[in-house]
Design a protein around this motif. Structure first.
Motif, PDB file in Angstrom:
ATOM      1  N   LYS A 162       0.817  -1.218   0.000  1.00 30.47           N
ATOM      2  CA  LYS A 162       0.000   0.000   0.000  1.00 30.47           C
ATOM      3  C   LYS A 162       0.852   1.270   0.000  1.00 30.47           C
ATOM      4  O   LYS A 162       0.301   2.376  -0.005  1.00 30.47           O
ATOM      5  CB  LYS A 162      -0.916   0.002   1.225  1.00 30.47           C
ATOM      6  N   VAL A 163       2.169   1.140   0.012  1.00 34.15           N
ATOM      7  CA  VAL A 163       3.042   2.317   0.038  1.00 34.15           C
ATOM      8  C   VAL A 163       2.938   3.056  -1.295  1.00 34.15           C
ATOM      9  O   VAL A 163       3.037   2.437  -2.358  1.00 34.15           O
ATOM     10  CB  VAL A 163       4.502   1.884   0.303  1.00 34.15           C
ATOM     11  N   PRO A 164       2.709   4.390  -1.275  1.00 28.47           N
ATOM     12  CA  PRO A 164       2.619   5.146  -2.534  1.00 28.47           C
ATOM     13  C   PRO A 164       3.993   5.300  -3.186  1.00 28.47           C
ATOM     14  O   PRO A 164       4.879   5.959  -2.660  1.00 28.47           O
ATOM     15  CB  PRO A 164       2.062   6.510  -2.078  1.00 28.47           C
ATOM     16  N   LEU A 165       4.159   4.647  -4.350  1.00 27.13           N
ATOM     17  CA  LEU A 165       5.419   4.698  -5.087  1.00 27.13           C
ATOM     18  C   LEU A 165       5.135   4.898  -6.568  1.00 27.13           C
ATOM     19  O   LEU A 165       4.102   4.421  -7.079  1.00 27.13           O
ATOM     20  CB  LEU A 165       6.214   3.391  -4.900  1.00 27.13           C
ATOM     21  N   PRO A 166       6.027   5.581  -7.283  1.00 29.83           N
ATOM     22  CA  PRO A 166       5.891   5.650  -8.751  1.00 29.83           C
ATOM     23  C   PRO A 166       5.947   4.237  -9.349  1.00 29.83           C
ATOM     24  O   PRO A 166       6.512   3.314  -8.761  1.00 29.83           O
ATOM     25  CB  PRO A 166       7.091   6.488  -9.177  1.00 29.83           C
ATOM     26  N   LYS A 167       5.377   4.079 -10.555  1.00 31.76           N
ATOM     27  CA  LYS A 167       5.293   2.760 -11.174  1.00 31.76           C
ATOM     28  C   LYS A 167       6.661   2.083 -11.333  1.00 31.76           C
ATOM     29  O   LYS A 167       6.811   0.898 -10.987  1.00 31.76           O
ATOM     30  CB  LYS A 167       4.605   2.878 -12.534  1.00 31.76           C
ATOM     31  N   PRO A 168       7.707   2.776 -11.830  1.00 33.19           N
ATOM     32  CA  PRO A 168       9.019   2.096 -11.944  1.00 33.19           C
ATOM     33  C   PRO A 168       9.555   1.643 -10.580  1.00 33.19           C
ATOM     34  O   PRO A 168      10.135   0.553 -10.475  1.00 33.19           O
ATOM     35  CB  PRO A 168       9.918   3.171 -12.568  1.00 33.19           C
ATOM     36  N   GLU A 169       9.356   2.467  -9.555  1.00 31.29           N
ATOM     37  CA  GLU A 169       9.832   2.094  -8.222  1.00 31.29           C
ATOM     38  C   GLU A 169       9.032   0.920  -7.663  1.00 31.29           C
ATOM     39  O   GLU A 169       9.578   0.039  -7.003  1.00 31.29           O
ATOM     40  CB  GLU A 169       9.730   3.299  -7.281  1.00 31.29           C
ATOM     41  N   ARG A 170       7.736   0.914  -7.947  1.00 31.95           N
ATOM     42  CA  ARG A 170       6.892  -0.194  -7.497  1.00 31.95           C
ATOM     43  C   ARG A 170       7.323  -1.500  -8.156  1.00 31.95           C
ATOM     44  O   ARG A 170       7.397  -2.547  -7.491  1.00 31.95           O
ATOM     45  CB  ARG A 170       5.434   0.127  -7.836  1.00 31.95           C
ATOM     46  N   GLU A 171       7.652  -1.468  -9.432  1.00 31.50           N
ATOM     47  CA  GLU A 171       8.110  -2.674 -10.133  1.00 31.50           C
ATOM     48  C   GLU A 171       9.460  -3.152  -9.588  1.00 31.50           C
ATOM     49  O   GLU A 171       9.680  -4.352  -9.427  1.00 31.50           O
ATOM     50  CB  GLU A 171       8.209  -2.389 -11.633  1.00 31.50           C
ATOM     51  N   LEU A 172      10.345  -2.185  -9.315  1.00 32.26           N
ATOM     52  CA  LEU A 172      11.642  -2.548  -8.740  1.00 32.26           C
ATOM     53  C   LEU A 172      11.478  -3.170  -7.363  1.00 32.26           C
ATOM     54  O   LEU A 172      12.125  -4.175  -7.036  1.00 32.26           O
ATOM     55  CB  LEU A 172      12.533  -1.303  -8.661  1.00 32.26           C
ATOM     56  N   LEU A 173      10.576  -2.582  -6.557  1.00 31.65           N
ATOM     57  CA  LEU A 173      10.307  -3.139  -5.227  1.00 31.65           C
ATOM     58  C   LEU A 173       9.758  -4.555  -5.340  1.00 31.65           C
ATOM     59  O   LEU A 173      10.149  -5.451  -4.577  1.00 31.65           O
ATOM     60  CB  LEU A 173       9.315  -2.236  -4.486  1.00 31.65           C
ATOM     61  N   GLY A 174       8.888  -4.776  -6.320  1.00 31.87           N
ATOM     62  CA  GLY A 174       8.330  -6.110  -6.506  1.00 31.87           C
ATOM     63  C   GLY A 174       9.397  -7.132  -6.865  1.00 31.87           C
ATOM     64  O   GLY A 174       9.377  -8.269  -6.366  1.00 31.87           O
ATOM     65  N   ARG A 175      10.342  -6.742  -7.717  1.00 30.96           N
ATOM     66  CA  ARG A 175      11.430  -7.669  -8.084  1.00 30.96           C
ATOM     67  C   ARG A 175      12.291  -7.999  -6.875  1.00 30.96           C
ATOM     68  O   ARG A 175      12.714  -9.146  -6.692  1.00 30.96           O
ATOM     69  CB  ARG A 175      12.278  -7.067  -9.204  1.00 30.96           C
ATOM     70  N   HIS A 176      12.573  -6.998  -6.041  1.00 36.39           N
ATOM     71  CA  HIS A 176      13.370  -7.241  -4.838  1.00 36.39           C
ATOM     72  C   HIS A 176      12.641  -8.176  -3.870  1.00 36.39           C
ATOM     73  O   HIS A 176      13.255  -9.079  -3.279  1.00 36.39           O
ATOM     74  CB  HIS A 176      13.684  -5.923  -4.137  1.00 36.39           C
ATOM     75  N   LEU A 177      11.335  -7.981  -3.722  1.00 37.17           N
ATOM     76  CA  LEU A 177      10.569  -8.832  -2.804  1.00 37.17           C
ATOM     77  C   LEU A 177      10.475 -10.259  -3.338  1.00 37.17           C
ATOM     78  O   LEU A 177      10.523 -11.222  -2.549  1.00 37.17           O
ATOM     79  CB  LEU A 177       9.182  -8.248  -2.580  1.00 37.17           C
ATOM     80  N   ASP A 178      10.353 -10.408  -4.663  1.00 36.90           N
ATOM     81  CA  ASP A 178      10.360 -11.767  -5.243  1.00 36.90           C
ATOM     82  C   ASP A 178      11.704 -12.455  -4.997  1.00 36.90           C
ATOM     83  O   ASP A 178      11.752 -13.654  -4.674  1.00 36.90           O
ATOM     84  CB  ASP A 178      10.086 -11.694  -6.746  1.00 36.90           C
ATOM     85  N   GLU A 179      12.781 -11.702  -5.154  1.00 37.48           N
ATOM     86  CA  GLU A 179      14.112 -12.262  -4.894  1.00 37.48           C
ATOM     87  C   GLU A 179      14.269 -12.626  -3.424  1.00 37.48           C
ATOM     88  O   GLU A 179      14.846 -13.664  -3.087  1.00 37.48           O
ATOM     89  CB  GLU A 179      15.193 -11.256  -5.302  1.00 37.48           C
ATOM     90  N   LEU A 180      13.723 -11.782  -2.551  1.00 36.46           N
ATOM     91  CA  LEU A 180      13.789 -12.061  -1.117  1.00 36.46           C
ATOM     92  C   LEU A 180      13.041 -13.344  -0.776  1.00 36.46           C
ATOM     93  O   LEU A 180      13.527 -14.165   0.021  1.00 36.46           O
ATOM     94  CB  LEU A 180      13.208 -10.878  -0.341  1.00 36.46           C
ATOM     95  N   ASP A 181      11.863 -13.543  -1.372  1.00 39.41           N
ATOM     96  CA  ASP A 181      11.097 -14.772  -1.126  1.00 39.41           C
ATOM     97  C   ASP A 181      11.874 -15.999  -1.598  1.00 39.41           C
ATOM     98  O   ASP A 181      11.901 -17.032  -0.911  1.00 39.41           O
ATOM     99  CB  ASP A 181       9.745 -14.699  -1.834  1.00 39.41           C
TER     100      ASP A 181
END
Length: 395
Positions: A162-181
């Motif tokens: 739910k954190v407000p982030l620009p679309k590129p930052e949101r995609e980057l965050l998603g990739r990092h979280l997938d790698e973390l999992d």
């Protein structure tokens, strides 16, 4: 053999002189062919490197002995102004012929396998830390306030969506979280393997009876030690972990003791210091020792000193094959049962096992009282050391 990544420089030493010099490629077939060209009474010397274990395994069937030299000590003994591959290979041969070659222990296959597992787990933990740091960097760069709880727990992960982030930052965050999992799953699988090994090894079970030593710490220490009989005293084991201070002494001046040497296995040394912090948080003789040093030199020095004390304790436990005197049986049984469940053991129903004793309040308090009395007895003994005899009266 002066070993490099792609080749090894060979010097053949016979009758007090170098008779041959040549190179071989660092490939499997080339190494086997080199081994077949040797005689059964030959001895091969090389310095410890990342591929030493494979070289030893390939050459050992063809020769009398494969000797592994300590590179740090060889460098200190045979420092030369002219340093080439040919000179290095020649020096190794001459040092061995003169009886001055500092050797290191060649680990067996089981120990090498355990060391690789411990090293892989350590690398995975470092990767997880890096990914978490990247996630924190994204939040910081986008002026997102710090989360109050555990960011990577269930609540924190929900908050991140739910954190407000620009679309590129949101995609980057998603990739990092997938790698973390993915890394977290890999770490869990590695720890299951290490736990199974620790439960099947009497040495690790013995170490886990000491407060502060978990299965991860026990396996890392055992992987580093290998055969305990190669250490003649607890001081030598502590020195192997790099937990002993440097000493400088010359002439009539007294010895100067500096910081710890930090030589040896850094992972095992870090694990022992982690065990020291754990032991300092529960009653017992180790906490009494930690508090005594802390009062004089601070918490960090106390943790290192306690780690050295634990290394000495480990030597006695493994060498004398005796149980830890101040172990808490119910707590240790509960600890082992939890490890069995983490390793995938089925949940037992029906008759309660020994791990249940820990949840009996009376037994748990009785064990805590026993180790608390041991801590108090240690503190009283230290106070007796500190008491100064009265000064004689002047007549």
């Amino acid at each position: 053999m002066d070993v490099h990544r792609s080749f090894a420089q060979i010097a053949v030493f016979e009758d007090g002189q170098i008779t041959q010099r040549f190179r071989i490629d660092m490939e499997h077939d080339a190494m086997v062919a080199f081994g077949r060209s040797l005689q059964p009474e030959d001895e091969v010397i090389l310095e410890a490197t990342g591929n030493t274990s494979t070289i030893v395994r390939l050459l050992a069937p063809f020769v009398k002995r494969v000797i592994i030299a300590n590179p740090l000590q060889v460098k200190a003994i045979a420092h030369a102004r002219v340093k080439t591959d040919k000179v290095d290979a020649k020096i190794l041969a001459q040092l061995h012929a003169a009886g001055f070659l500092p050797e290191v222990w060649a680990a067996d296959d089981d120990t090498l396998h355990l060391r690789r597992l411990v090293s892989e787990r350590d690398a995975t933990v470092r990767s997880i830390r890096r990914v978490k740091s990247r996630v924190q960097a994204i939040l910081h760069a986008n002026l997102v306030p710090k989360y109050a709880g555990h960011l990577f727990g269930k609540g924190g992960r929900k908050w991140l969506t739910k954190v407000p982030l620009p679309k590129p930052e949101r995609e980057l965050l998603g990739r990092h979280l997938d790698e973390l999992d993915w890394l977290t799953t890999k770490l869990e699988d590695l720890e299951k393997v290490l736990i199974r090994i620790s439960l099947d090894d009497d040495r690790t079970r013995k170490l886990m009876s000491v407060a502060g030593i978990s299965s991860v710490i026990a396996t890392a220490v055992i992987a580093s030690i290998g055969d305990i009989s190669r250490f003649q005293s607890p001081e030598k084991l502590a020195s192997y972990f790099g937990l002993t201070p440097r000493v400088r002494q010359s002439g009539e001046r007294g010895a100067i003791h500096g910081r710890i040497s930090k030589q040896g296995n850094a992972t095992a040394r870090t694990m022992l210091i982690e065990a020291a912090w754990g032991a300092a948080s529960v009653p017992g003789p180790l906490r009494a020792f930690f508090l005594r040093v802390k009062d004089r030199k601070g918490a960090n020095v106390a943790a290192v000193a306690t780690a050295r004390k634990i290394a000495n304790l480990i030597w006695h436990l493994l060498t004398k094959e005796e149980p830890y005197q101040w172990a808490r049986p119910a707590f240790v049984a509960m600890k082992m049962r939890k490890l069995e469940l983490r390793a995938g053991a089925p949940k037992a129903h029906g008759k309660a096992g020994p791990g249940r004793d820990y949840w009996i309040k009376e037994l748990r308090h009785r064990e805590m009282e026993l180790v608390a009395n041991a801590e108090a007895a240690y503190a009283k003994m230290v106070e007796a050391w500190r008491e100064k005899p009265p000064k004689p009266k002047e007549t």
